[in-house]
Design a protein around this motif. Structure first.
Motif: not given
Length: 361
Positions: A176, A207-209, A223, A225-227, A232, A234
């Motif tokens: 990451s 990663n979730n970017r 950006h 963050e996973k969610g 955010q 996924y």
């Protein structure tokens, strides 16, 4: 034992051996037949999906595209799972990324359907997304590699003939970090005409970017963050930039699009109401920027949404739905920015197909 008794015993032994040999012959023959039937079943199943994909095609809503069953002229060159497609509309070339053991990872066709070239490069493990950058002056092909081997977790730039030019990320090392730059199963890349780069990193990895890079590969904003909240992700799976400085991300795991300002990275809105049945897997715009083209893999659909003009994002509106054959599984798409032709990579049918605007049929 008498001479007569020995002869009888030998005769019986020969008969027994013949029976055993005959039984062995029958067993081996049956095994071969079963194996051949098994192979024919596999071949038939792939052929069946591919052939059905040419006939089982229905449109609901506004009819915007028609399937071109003549492209390509030699579909037998598809030998693996087709994951991505990219078009150079000025050179009339279509690049198809496929996966599989001992298969060329990139096939090159002309927009007329002729097979031109296969890239037998060893530097690609598991291609996912593919993008044709800068077609007007210095074209290059960018491919995301989600493999776990020594070349995986990277994004690679190739010349039009398949020469490796540069690698983004740390080959073989998922991570990451932004310095040095690392990825974990990067899904897709989009390169703007300005040279700025947009990457969605995380096809099921750590990663979730969404990352924006400058032309000289400096991180401008991110950006990551996973969610399920605003900005955010996924499994961000596809990315595109429209003519109004908006970045559209197919947030696959959350069954929605998220939209950002391409300059500042500010969150602008999201669309989810059109994706109750299945998530968006791709995002691309028609040349006139009137429609967004979205592949929905699990329900075998390609959907065209009305692209909002400059201003408020509003709510998504389905204009047309193309229902493909069962198990075709459309994955990623690209459009010829001159003709408007739509190319769809289908991992279930192991092929790419072309759909042409009805206005020019």
């Amino acid at each position: 034992m008498t001479q007569t008794g020995s002869a009888v015993w030998i005769h019986r032994l020969l008969i027994s051996m013949r029976r055993r040999n005959y039984c062995c012959f029958i067993a081996v023959t049956m095994a071969i037949i079963v194996f051949i039937v098994f192979l024919l079943g596999i071949i038939s199943s792939h052929t069946s999906v591919a052939s059905r994909s040419k006939s089982d095609f229905k449109v609901s809503g506004k009819v915007l595209y028609k399937l071109d069953i003549s492209w390509p002229k030699n579909p037998e060159h598809f030998t693996g799972q087709v994951f991505g497609v990219a078009v150079n509309h000025l050179a009339g070339l279509v690049y198809v990324a496929q996966r599989g053991d001992n298969v060329p990872k990139v096939l090159v066709f002309s927009t007329d359907g002729e097979f031109l070239q296969a890239w037998n490069t060893s530097t690609l493990e598991m291609p996912h997304g593919i993008f044709l950058a800068n077609p007007s002056s210095d074209p290059s092909v960018w491919i995301t590699d989600v493999g776990d081997g020594p070349y995986g977790h990277t994004i690679k730039q190739y010349s039009p003939s398949g020469k490796l030019l540069q690698v983004l990320g740390s080959p073989g090392k998922a991570g990451s970090s932004l310095s040095p730059l690392q990825f974990d199963q990067p899904a897709e890349i989009f390169i703007h005409t300005s040279g700025e780069i947009y990457i969605v990193d995380g096809d099921g990895g750590l990663n979730n970017r969404l990352i924006k890079l400058s032309k000289d590969l400096q991180v401008l904003w991110m950006h990551g963050e996973k969610g399920q909240g605003l900005a955010q992700f996924y499994i961000p799976h596809s990315v595109a930039v429209d003519n109004y400085q908006r970045v559209w991300v197919a947030d696959r795991g959350n069954k929605r699009f998220q939209v950002f300002n391409s300059v500042t990275g500010d969150w602008l809105g999201s669309w989810g109401s059109c994706f109750k049945e299945d998530a968006p897997y791709s995002v691309r715009f028609t040349p006139d920027q009137k429609y967004m083209v979205v592949a929905q893999l699990n329900i075998n659909q390609v959907t065209l949404l009305e692209a909002p003009p400059v201003g408020i994002i509003g709510q998504c509106q389905v204009i047309s739905t193309m229902q493909l054959a069962e198990d075709v599984k459309p994955h990623l798409v690209d459009l010829d920015q001159r003709s408007g032709d739509l190319y769809v990579a289908e991992i279930g049918a192991d092929q790419a197909q072309r759909f042409v605007p009805v206005t020019r049929v």
